[in-house]
Structure formats: structure tokens, C-alpha cells
Write a protein that holds these residues in place. Structure first.
Motif, PDB file in Angstrom:
ATOM      1  N   SER A 545       0.527  -1.078  -0.202  1.00  0.00           N
ATOM      2  CA  SER A 545      -0.122  -0.077  -0.010  1.00  0.00           C
ATOM      3  C   SER A 545       1.043   0.923  -0.340  1.00  0.00           C
ATOM      4  N   HIS A 546       0.537   2.469  -0.644  1.00  0.00           N
ATOM      5  CA  HIS A 546       0.656   3.345  -0.448  1.00  0.00           C
ATOM      6  C   HIS A 546       0.347   4.962   0.359  1.00  0.00           C
ATOM      7  N   ARG A 547      -0.546   3.821   1.509  1.00  0.00           N
ATOM      8  CA  ARG A 547      -0.903   4.410   2.603  1.00  0.00           C
ATOM      9  C   ARG A 547      -0.657   4.357   4.166  1.00  0.00           C
ATOM     10  N   VAL A 548       0.704   5.069   4.353  1.00  0.00           N
ATOM     11  CA  VAL A 548       0.796   4.920   6.224  1.00  0.00           C
ATOM     12  C   VAL A 548       0.029   4.554   6.628  1.00  0.00           C
ATOM     13  N   SER A 549      -0.918   5.106   6.340  1.00  0.00           N
ATOM     14  CA  SER A 549      -2.288   4.410   8.250  1.00  0.00           C
ATOM     15  C   SER A 549      -2.970   3.144   7.573  1.00  0.00           C
ATOM     16  N   THR A 550      -2.604   2.267   6.286  1.00  0.00           N
ATOM     17  CA  THR A 550      -2.831   1.209   6.051  1.00  0.00           C
ATOM     18  C   THR A 550      -1.222   0.031   7.309  1.00  0.00           C
ATOM     19  N   LEU A 551      -0.735   0.948   6.552  1.00  0.00           N
ATOM     20  CA  LEU A 551       0.296   0.809   7.020  1.00  0.00           C
ATOM     21  C   LEU A 551       1.093   0.158   8.235  1.00  0.00           C
ATOM     22  N   ALA A 552       0.838   0.695   9.494  1.00  0.00           N
ATOM     23  CA  ALA A 552       1.669   1.858  10.306  1.00  0.00           C
ATOM     24  C   ALA A 552       1.151   0.371  11.389  1.00  0.00           C
ATOM     25  N   GLU A 553       0.320   0.096  10.995  1.00  0.00           N
ATOM     26  CA  GLU A 553      -0.459  -0.686  12.100  1.00  0.00           C
ATOM     27  C   GLU A 553       0.125  -2.634  12.124  1.00  0.00           C
ATOM     28  N   LEU A 560      10.553  -0.532  -0.071  1.00  0.00           N
ATOM     29  CA  LEU A 560      11.574  -1.096  -1.068  1.00  0.00           C
ATOM     30  C   LEU A 560      12.333   0.575  -1.961  1.00  0.00           C
ATOM     31  N   ASP A 561      13.164   0.094  -2.575  1.00  0.00           N
ATOM     32  CA  ASP A 561      13.679   1.551  -3.408  1.00  0.00           C
ATOM     33  C   ASP A 561      14.458   0.740  -4.521  1.00  0.00           C
ATOM     34  N   LYS A 562      14.318   1.021  -5.860  1.00  0.00           N
ATOM     35  CA  LYS A 562      15.113   0.259  -6.788  1.00  0.00           C
ATOM     36  C   LYS A 562      15.940  -1.294  -5.974  1.00  0.00           C
ATOM     37  N   GLY A 563      14.006  -2.354  -6.089  1.00  0.00           N
ATOM     38  CA  GLY A 563      14.737  -3.438  -6.443  1.00  0.00           C
ATOM     39  C   GLY A 563      15.736  -3.850  -4.805  1.00  0.00           C
ATOM     40  N   ARG A 564      15.640  -2.862  -3.682  1.00  0.00           N
ATOM     41  CA  ARG A 564      16.600  -3.302  -2.604  1.00  0.00           C
ATOM     42  C   ARG A 564      15.978  -2.601  -1.387  1.00  0.00           C
ATOM     43  N   LEU A 565      16.515  -3.295  -0.419  1.00  0.00           N
ATOM     44  CA  LEU A 565      15.499  -3.323   0.981  1.00  0.00           C
ATOM     45  C   LEU A 565      16.142  -2.459   1.930  1.00  0.00           C
ATOM     46  N   VAL A 566      15.659  -1.101   1.679  1.00  0.00           N
ATOM     47  CA  VAL A 566      16.214   0.055   2.365  1.00  0.00           C
ATOM     48  C   VAL A 566      15.939   0.488   3.687  1.00  0.00           C
ATOM     49  N   GLN A 567      15.208  -0.014   4.279  1.00  0.00           N
ATOM     50  CA  GLN A 567      14.647  -0.474   5.581  1.00  0.00           C
ATOM     51  C   GLN A 567      13.251  -1.219   6.019  1.00  0.00           C
ATOM     52  N   LYS A 568      13.212  -1.114   6.863  1.00  0.00           N
ATOM     53  CA  LYS A 568      12.707  -2.586   7.711  1.00  0.00           C
ATOM     54  C   LYS A 568      12.652  -2.512   8.996  1.00  0.00           C
ATOM     55  N   GLY A 569      11.247  -1.890   9.669  1.00  0.00           N
ATOM     56  CA  GLY A 569      10.995  -1.958  11.151  1.00  0.00           C
ATOM     57  C   GLY A 569       9.761  -2.337  11.485  1.00  0.00           C
ATOM     58  N   THR A 570       8.922  -1.620  12.512  1.00  0.00           N
ATOM     59  CA  THR A 570       7.576  -1.499  12.511  1.00  0.00           C
ATOM     60  C   THR A 570       7.570  -0.006  12.549  1.00  0.00           C
ATOM     61  N   HIS A 571       6.325   0.358  12.570  1.00  0.00           N
ATOM     62  CA  HIS A 571       6.054   1.834  12.580  1.00  0.00           C
ATOM     63  C   HIS A 571       6.792   2.437  13.287  1.00  0.00           C
ATOM     64  N   GLY A 579      14.796   8.718   6.432  1.00  0.00           N
ATOM     65  CA  GLY A 579      14.309   7.433   4.725  1.00  0.00           C
ATOM     66  C   GLY A 579      12.965   7.987   4.551  1.00  0.00           C
ATOM     67  N   LEU A 580      13.031   7.076   3.580  1.00  0.00           N
ATOM     68  CA  LEU A 580      11.697   6.610   3.150  1.00  0.00           C
ATOM     69  C   LEU A 580      10.366   6.723   3.251  1.00  0.00           C
ATOM     70  N   TYR A 581      10.840   6.458   4.628  1.00  0.00           N
ATOM     71  CA  TYR A 581       9.330   5.835   5.193  1.00  0.00           C
ATOM     72  C   TYR A 581       8.410   6.874   6.023  1.00  0.00           C
ATOM     73  N   ARG A 582       9.458   7.658   7.163  1.00  0.00           N
ATOM     74  CA  ARG A 582       8.783   9.241   7.749  1.00  0.00           C
ATOM     75  C   ARG A 582       9.048  10.048   6.301  1.00  0.00           C
ATOM     76  N   ASN A 583       9.195  10.122   4.917  1.00  0.00           N
ATOM     77  CA  ASN A 583       9.188  11.749   4.341  1.00  0.00           C
ATOM     78  C   ASN A 583       7.473  10.982   3.901  1.00  0.00           C
ATOM     79  N   ILE A 584       7.300   9.984   3.321  1.00  0.00           N
ATOM     80  CA  ILE A 584       6.239  10.150   3.659  1.00  0.00           C
ATOM     81  C   ILE A 584       5.141  10.123   4.327  1.00  0.00           C
ATOM     82  N   TRP A 585       5.505   9.672   5.743  1.00  0.00           N
ATOM     83  CA  TRP A 585       4.264   9.610   6.607  1.00  0.00           C
ATOM     84  C   TRP A 585       4.173  10.958   7.186  1.00  0.00           C
TER      85      TRP A 585
END
Length: 600
Positions: A545-553, A560-571, A579-585
Motif C-alpha cells: 500500500s501507499h497509505r501509511v495509515s494502512t501500513l502503520a499497524e 523498497l527502493d530500486k529493488g533493494r530493501l532500504v528500511q525495515k522495522g515497525t512504524h 528515510g523514505l518511510y518518514r518522508n512519506i509519513w
């Protein structure tokens, strides 16, 4: 040779019918050449005074009727013989037509079943790349071309050979010089037919390919009619179809012109041959070199002989078409089906997953996923976020073995994914796509299509879990509401929820939602996820999903960015990282605040 072997394999189980048809056409040919001989006997030896020139058994048979004078008074006997021979000829022609038709229809059925079975077992990658219109054309028009050839022209080859053999033998026995006159242009006609065959084969192939291209345009237009309407592209689509239609027409005209040239030229040559037999025969009969009865036989046989020889052009034409169609069908059957290795097994799937240094690419030289490593416990929810083209869908497609990874390791409950039977893994991995495909059936049938069930309650429970039950009840026919082709009578959100209900009814241990909540509002999204969590507590769930509210739980978020796993963890962990997640959030939270402020 390869196409001949393929055709023979399709004919398996029907060869006796074709043998019967060929024997029947041979007997029909035999009876057809007997009638002129009876006419010759009557004219030369019964009405005329020529000595009997017939086999001994025929002389013996005629002696039972009487002498020559008695036979002259009983000409009806010879008329009856011609009628009987004609009846037998008609009878055997009937069986020829019947048996060849049964055999050809049965063979067409075999081809359809084999094609359909093969297409069902082709890999996902093939269906992604192939033109549906072209595939349909090969399975319908090309197959029909083969069926027509087998029903008509295939047996006609036997007729032409029998006719040539029988008639030539009889004519040689009657008069060798007249036979040479009667056979003078047959080698020319045959050579002309072969040359024509070589040209028309290529012409038909071009026409067939043009028809396939036109069918593809038509299929795409009908499938995407809403897009055409929405963007006002009717004129463009009409012009595109008109261009393909003109190409098909022009190539078909060329084919027709070749056919017209052949038939008119062969007609002219055949008429010259008949004229030669008539002129030479009349002259020789007038000077007593041949009898009048022999002249009548040669004139009759000439028509019998020239027709099947001339028909060789049509036979070769249809054979050329059939060979082209066989080649196009062969191309489908040559496509390798999904491999099922002997070591593949069917372990119990619980939902524990581990990716370790996984690499994958549609083209081996251009990896889409690079060095992907993460671990998921049974019952966890995994959210995947990334830019378009970052490899999100590719990653989850690997889990269903729609594609196989080139390097690294994916283990499900400790078993290497490549060692698990593909059909088995797909029975345990539920995949809901962003653009779901719905069948032209009722809503109930669409929900229960992957799990034939008798209990209405299971369908309703799945619909409630997908938050579509209330919407279904608003339809006049409820669950019996018919769905248009590809679900065109439903909204995007309704189609997605029907697809979700169709998936969760199976209680898969692994569920994948490939951006399949994108068309529903945030409240419905949250309700569906909450219900799924309660319904399938032990299911491992992947949500793209591109909805962070959906991903947060989610229990684990993969970025992922250009085929690489750049971040992983909880919300909570990821919003603390740059990183990308915080920027989108940050962006989405800001937009949501601005929206609420404007509303208030």
C-alpha cells in the motif's frame, strides 16, 4: 515433418475412420468408372456389331440373360446396371462424408482440449507477454482451417489418387495412343498446382497474421471500452482498427487474386485438354481407329480425370493453409509448461517465512530485486512500501511461485520454496491483485469460484469480512446479481472487495494484498483489516500500500527502493529514522491535517 507428426498425434483414435473414408472414396471411384464402360459395351457390342471386349466373368453373366439379339431387346438391363452403380457410388460417398466429418470434428475437439490444457499449464510470464487476440485467433480460426481441411480435402487426396490410378489403367487398356492424348496436360496442371501452392502458402500466412493483429485490436478495444469512452478515444480507436482492417482486406484480396488466377488458368488448360480429346477422338472414330463407345468412354473419363487433378490446386491450397495453421498452433504447444520437479513436495504451510539474499529479475541481466533479506513469523502482518517500480509486486509474486528467484533462498516453515509443489503453494497463498478479474457470473458465484461450497453462510461471512455484504444487499437481486464481463457493472472498490471475499473464503495461511485496498476509503480499509485480523489470527499477511495509515499497524514494514530493501522495522522504529518511510509519513500526515483544518 514436425507438423505432420503433430497432425498424426491429433488423429489418434480416429485413423480407422479416415481409413474407412479413403476405402469408401476408392469404391465410389470404382463404381463411377464402371458406368462409362457399361455405356461403351452397349453402344459398341449390343447396339453395334463390335465383338465383346469384356472379362470372361462378365461374358458368362451376360450369357444368362441371352445372346446379342436378346440383349438388344433388353437394353433396360444396362440402364439398370448404370443406376445400380450410381446408387453404390452415392452410398459410398455418403459414408466417406459421414466418417470424415466425424473424424475431423473429433480431431478438432482433441486439438481444442490439448491447446486449452497446454495454455492452462503455461507459466504466468507467458500470459503476461502474449497478445490475447492472437491467442484466441489461433485457438479458433486456425483450428477451424485445420478442421475444414481434414473434413474435405484430406480425403480428396485419396479420391484424386484413386481416380488417376483407375482411369489411367482403364484408358491404357482401351487405347494407348488415345490415353497419351488424354493425359498430355495433366503433368502441366500438376506442376502448375505445386507452384501455386508455394505462392499461396505465404499469402495465406500473411493474411492469417493480419487477421490475428486485427483481432488483437478488437479484443483490446472491447476490454478497455471504459478507458476509450473516458478519454474520448473513439475516433483514434476507429482509425487504428480501420488501418488493421484495410491491411487484412488487402492481403486477403491478394490471396483471392492468386486463387482466381489459378482457377481461371487451370480451367483454360482443362478445356483445351477436353477439346483435344474431342477433336482427336472424333477424327479417329470417323476413320475407324477407335470405336464410338471408346470415344464416349474417353470423353467421360477426361472430365472425371481432369476434375480431381485440377482439384489438386484447391487441395494444395487448403493444405498450405492447414500447414500454416498447424505451425501457429505448434508454436503454442512448443512453449514450455511450468516445470514440476520430482523433488517438489507438499509440506504443511503455517506461514513462517524467511528471505535470505534473494535476487530476481525478469531478465537475468537486469535484477528487479537485489539482496532481499528479512524474516516473518506465523500470524504477523507485513507491510510493503516503495516507489512505483521498486519491486513490491515482484517480491510477493515470488511467494506464489508465479516467478522463481535466481539467487538466494526463500524458506516457508523451513522448506525451500523452490522445493515446494507450485500448485500446492498456490493453494496455500491467497493473492488479491490491485485490478482483480471478475467473471461474467453472479456475485455469489464469483465469491465461491475458488471453493465450490453449498453453505450460503460461508459466502456471506466472507462478504462481511470484506465489507461488501451491505453493498450486495442493496442490489435488487442481492447475491444473485449478475456481474458484467470483468466486473464492469461494479465500482473499483466493490470489485476489490469481491476479490478479497473470494480469497479469504479459503482461509489461506498466507494472504497477500497487492495494493488491493487502494480503491476503498480509509474507514473501510481499516474495517477490512481489523475483520481479517480477527478472522485469520494465524494467517501471515502481506499488504502492499501507499497509505501509511494502512501500513502503520503492521508488525513489520519493508521499504523498497530500486529493488533493494532500504528500511525495515515497525512504524515507531521507522519514523525515528531518516528515510523514505518518514518522508512519506510526514507528507501524508501534513495533508491529512490540512484537510481536517479546511473541513473544520
Amino acid at each position: 515433418m514436425k507438423r505432420l507428426k503433430l497432425l498424426l498425434s491429433f488423429m489418434k483414435g480416429n485413423r480407422l475412420l479416415y481409413i474407412g473414408s479413403i476405402i469408401s472414396i476408392g469404391l465410389a471411384t470404382l463404381f463411377s468408372i464402371l458406368s462409362p464402360l457399361v455405356l461403351r459395351l452397349t453402344v459398341d457390342s449390343i447396339i453395334g456389331d463390335e465383338p465383346f471386349d469384356v472379362p470372361n466373368w462378365v461374358s458368362t453373366l451376360l450369357s444368362y440373360i441371352g445372346n446379342r439379339d436378346d440383349l438388344a431387346q433388353k437394353l433396360w438391363v444396362f440402364g439398370l446396371a448404370i443406376v445400380v452403380f450410381t446408387l453404390f457410388r452415392g452410398l459410398f460417398l455418403y459414408y466417406k462424408g459421414k466418417w470424415s466429418a466425424i473424424a475431423s470434428e473429433s480431431i478438432a475437439k482433441n486439438i481444442r482440449e490439448r491447446l486449452y490444457d497446454h495454455i492452462q499449464h503455461l507459466p504466468y510470464d507467458y500470459h503476461v507477454k502474449v497478445d490475447t487476440g492472437d491467442l484466441l485467433q489461433r485457438c479458433t480460426s486456425d483450428l477451424e482451417t485445420i478442421r475444414r481441411f481434414l473434413a474435405v480435402q484430406f480425403v480428396e487426396i485419396g479420391r484424386a489418387l484413386f481416380m488417376l490410378g483407375f482411369v489411367t489403367t482403364v484408358m491404357v487398356s482401351l487405347d494407348i495412343r488415345m490415353t497419351l492424348v488424354a493425359m498430355a496436360v495433366i503433368p502441366i496442371i500438376f506442376a502448375f498446382a505445386v507452384i501455386f501452392f508455394m505462392k499461396v502458402k505465404r499469402a495465406f500466412q500473411l493474411s492469417d497474421e493480419a487477421e490475428a493483429s486485427m483481432s488483437t485490436v478488437l479484443q483490446e478495444n472491447l476490454s478497455g471500452v471504459r478507458v476509450v469512452k473516458a478519454f474520448g478515444r473513439q475516433k483514434y480507436e476507429i482509425e487504428k482498427f480501420d488501418k488493421k482492417n484495410r491491411e487484412y482486406r488487402d492481403l486477403t484480396y491478394r490471396l483471392i487474386r492468386l486463387l482466381a488466377a489459378y482457377w481461371s488458368s487451370s480451367d483454360f488448360i482443362c478445356l483445351l485438354q477436353i477439346a483435344a480429346v474431342l477433336v482427336v477422338g472424333v477424327y479417329w472414330a470417323s476413320i475407324g481407329r477407335i470405336t464410338l463407345g471408346t470415344l464416349l468412354v474417353f470423353i467421360t473419363y477426361e472430365g472425371m480425370l481432369l476434375w480431381p487433378v485440377r482439384q489438386m490446386g484447391r487441395i494444395l491450397t487448403d493444405m498450405g493453409k492447414a500447414l500454416v495453421s498447424l505451425e501457429r498452433i505448434q508454436q503454442i504447444l512448443d512453449e514450455p509448461i511450468e516445470k514440476h520437479e520430482k523433488h517438489e513436495n507438499k509440506p504443511e504451510i503455517k506461514g513462517n517465512l524467511e528471505f535470505k539474499n534473494v535476487y530476481f529479475g525478469y531478465d537475468k541481466d537486469s535484477p528487479v530485486l537485489k539482496n532481499i533479506t528479512f524474516k516473518v513469523e506465523k500470524g504477523q502482518t507485513v507491510a510493503i512500501l516503495g516507489k512505483t517500480g521498486s519491486g513490491k509486486s515482484s517480491l510477493v509474486h515470488l511467494l506464489a511461485r508465479l516467478y522463481d528467484y535466481q539467487r538466494g533462498s526463500i524458506k516457508i516453515d523451513g522448506v525451500e520454496l523452490k522445493n515446494i509443489d507450485k500448485k500446492w503453494i498456490r493453494q496455500n497463498v491467497g493473492l488479491v491483485l490491485q485490478e482483480p478479474f471478475l467473471y461474467s457470473k453472479t456475485l455469489r458465484e464469483n465469491i465461491a469460484i475458488s471453493k465450490p461450497i453449498d453453505k450460503e453462510s460461508e459466502v456471506i461471512e466472507a462478504a462481511k469480512a470484506a465489507a461488501i455484504h451491505d453493498s450486495i444487499l442493496e442490489f435488487e437481486k442481492g447475491y444473485n446479481t449478475p456481474v458484467g464481463e470483468r466486473g464492469v457493472t461494479l465500482s473499483g472498490g466493490q470489485k476489490q472487495r469481491i476479490a478479497i471475499a473470494r480469497t479469504i473464503i479459503n482461509n489461506y495461511p498466507i494472504l497477500i494484498f497487492d495494493d488491493s485496498l487502494s480503491a476503498v476509503d480509509t474507514e473501510t480499509d481499516s474495517k477490512i483489516r481489523r475483520t481479517l485480523k480477527e478472522r485469520n489470527k494465524d494467517a501471515t499477511t502481506f499488504i502492499i500500500s501507499h497509505r501509511v495509515s494502512t501500513l502503520a499497524e503492521a508488525d513489520l514494514i519493508l521499504v523498497l527502493d530500486k529493488g533493494r530493501l532500504v528500511q525495515k522495522g515497525t512504524h515507531d522504529e521507522l519514523i525515528e529514522q531518516d528515510g523514505l518511510y518518514r518522508n512519506i509519513w510526514t507528507i501524508q500526515s501534513s495533508l491529512e491535517k490540512d484537510y481536517k483544518y479546511k473541513i473544520s
